[in-house]
Design an enzyme around this catalytic site. Structure first.
Site, PDB file in Angstrom:
ATOM      1  N   HIS A   4       0.821  -1.220   0.000  1.00 38.93           N
ATOM      2  CA  HIS A   4       0.000   0.000   0.000  1.00 38.93           C
ATOM      3  C   HIS A   4       0.854   1.268   0.000  1.00 38.93           C
ATOM      4  O   HIS A   4       0.308   2.377  -0.051  1.00 38.93           O
ATOM      5  CB  HIS A   4      -0.924   0.024   1.216  1.00 38.93           C
ATOM      6  N   ASP A  58      -2.575 -10.577  -2.257  1.00 37.52           N
ATOM      7  CA  ASP A  58      -3.156 -10.177  -0.977  1.00 37.52           C
ATOM      8  C   ASP A  58      -4.660  -9.991  -1.143  1.00 37.52           C
ATOM      9  O   ASP A  58      -5.147  -9.748  -2.256  1.00 37.52           O
ATOM     10  CB  ASP A  58      -2.512  -8.860  -0.542  1.00 37.52           C
ATOM     11  N   HIS A  70      -6.256  -7.502  -0.173  1.00 39.30           N
ATOM     12  CA  HIS A  70      -6.416  -6.089  -0.521  1.00 39.30           C
ATOM     13  C   HIS A  70      -5.606  -5.761  -1.776  1.00 39.30           C
ATOM     14  O   HIS A  70      -4.527  -6.306  -1.985  1.00 39.30           O
ATOM     15  CB  HIS A  70      -5.925  -5.188   0.613  1.00 39.30           C
ATOM     16  N   ASP A 105      -4.073 -13.097   3.967  1.00 42.12           N
ATOM     17  CA  ASP A 105      -5.285 -12.586   4.595  1.00 42.12           C
ATOM     18  C   ASP A 105      -6.551 -12.861   3.801  1.00 42.12           C
ATOM     19  O   ASP A 105      -7.640 -12.418   4.191  1.00 42.12           O
ATOM     20  CB  ASP A 105      -5.157 -11.089   4.882  1.00 42.12           C
TER      21      ASP A 105
END
Length: 350
Positions: free
Chosen positions: A170, A205, A207, A294
């Site tokens: 990120h 991931d 995200h 995740d």
């Protein structure tokens, strides 16, 4: 140099434990961070129990690999922010960690702030990445670990895994957020680019890797491909949609495959096949994987519903590309399941 017979090298640094973030701003309030050192401890324990060799990869590679990806002012901010923040007059009520309460719009140019408060506002894109007294040291160690993994691949390892913490995908060239500070995967990819003309980055991931996408948005020499929970109602919300394809020379070198909430193993692996077909057409000479754990059904991120079976299938598909591969750890926040998920994924390189 110890390694498994397959050429898989697993690298770890104890310096990750220097980073233990406190409260994060989320949904109008504050919550404790899920990025705790114990999640790495759980992964290391599972690797040992499964018979993998884990090496200390704590090697300093200096600032040059970071500076190929990140803005010089941003690196200076990360290195100095907490000390400057701690020196603010007590009457102003500075928190124990560096947080922003204003976010720069960056629409009309403007100057660069002088104060640490202003620089924090310029260099954060959310309130999920507080800077503590030793965050910079831990983030640098994670980036060094990613560079060392890339170095091992350049020296002939089939696959090198960097157990990075804090994660990185990120982080933009000049902004922290989403629990990340330095973009470990982008730094590894740029390091590989010193020798290889084309490198692919595959983000797995739950995200979207919005920072990585932005770093390579206008590049044709690095292909960015991501599978993630659809951001229409999920973090990071403003990046990761299917119509984002890159710009300029980079148009067509970004591929996002957003997945519906609750996607399980079978549908995920079908989409991963499509992602790998695009990577194969790009014909890269090396691959970097942002490996998030995740997406597991029991992870508190609560986005997708993968199991260890799914992670094993992911590993087999990625390994089948036969590319020199750097694996960079991203998310995965339930210590009870991250270890088994990691072992399942890495089993493809045994």
């Amino acid at each position: 140099m110890a390694a498994d017979a397959s050429g898989l090298q697993i690298l770890h640094t104890p310096l990750h434990a220097l980073h233990r973030p406190g409260l994060l701003g989320a949904r109008g309030g504050w919550r404790t961070s899920r990025d705790v050192p114990e999640r790495v401890d759980a992964m290391r324990a599972a690797l040992g129990e499964a018979g993998f060799t884990v090496q200390d990869g704590s090697v300093s590679h200096g600032l040059a690999p970071l500076a190929r990806v990140h803005d010089a002012r941003y690196l200076d901010f990360l290195a100095t922010a907490h000390a400057e923040w701690s020196a603010l007059p007590n009457v102003r009520g500075a928190s124990a960690e560096v947080h922003a309460n204003v976010f720069a719009m960056r629409r009309h140019g403007g100057g660069y702030p002088r104060s640490v408060e202003g620089r924090a506002s310029f260099h954060f894109h959310d309130q999920l990445a507080p800077i503590g007294p030793t965050t910079w040291e831990a983030a640098r160690a994670a980036a060094d670990l990613a560079v060392e993994a890339a170095e091992r691949v350049l020296r002939g390892a089939r696959c090198a895994y960097a157990l990075c913490r804090p994660p990185g995908h990120h982080a933009y060239a000049d902004m922290a957020g989403g629990g990340t500070y330095l973009n470990n995967a982008a730094i590894a990819a740029e390091h590989l680019r010193q020798r290889f003309a084309r490198v692919a980055v595959l983000d797995l991931d739950v995200h979207h890797g919005n920072g990585t996408q932005d770093i390579f948005w206008r590049r044709a020499d690095v292909l960015f491909v991501s599978l993630h929970r659809d951001p229409v109602d999920y973090h990071p919300f403003f990046a990761g949609h299917a119509d984002e394809r890159g710009e300029g020379e980079g148009e067509g070198f970004t591929l996002n495959l957003p997945l519906p909430a609750g996607t399980g193993d079978a549908d995920y692996l079908l989409q991963l096949s499509a992602a790998l077909e695009r990577i194969d057409r790009f014909a890269p000479q090396a691959l970097v994987v942002s490996l998030g754990l995740d997406a597991h059904v029991a992870d508190p991120a609560a986005g997708l519903r993968l199991t260890e079976t799914g992670f094993a299938g992911m590993g087999r598909q990625v390994a089948s590309l036969g590319l020199p591969t750097v694996l960079v750890q991203e998310g995965g926040y339930n210590p009870a399941v991250v270890g088994a998920s990691l072992v399942a994924f890495l089993g493809a390189w045994r």
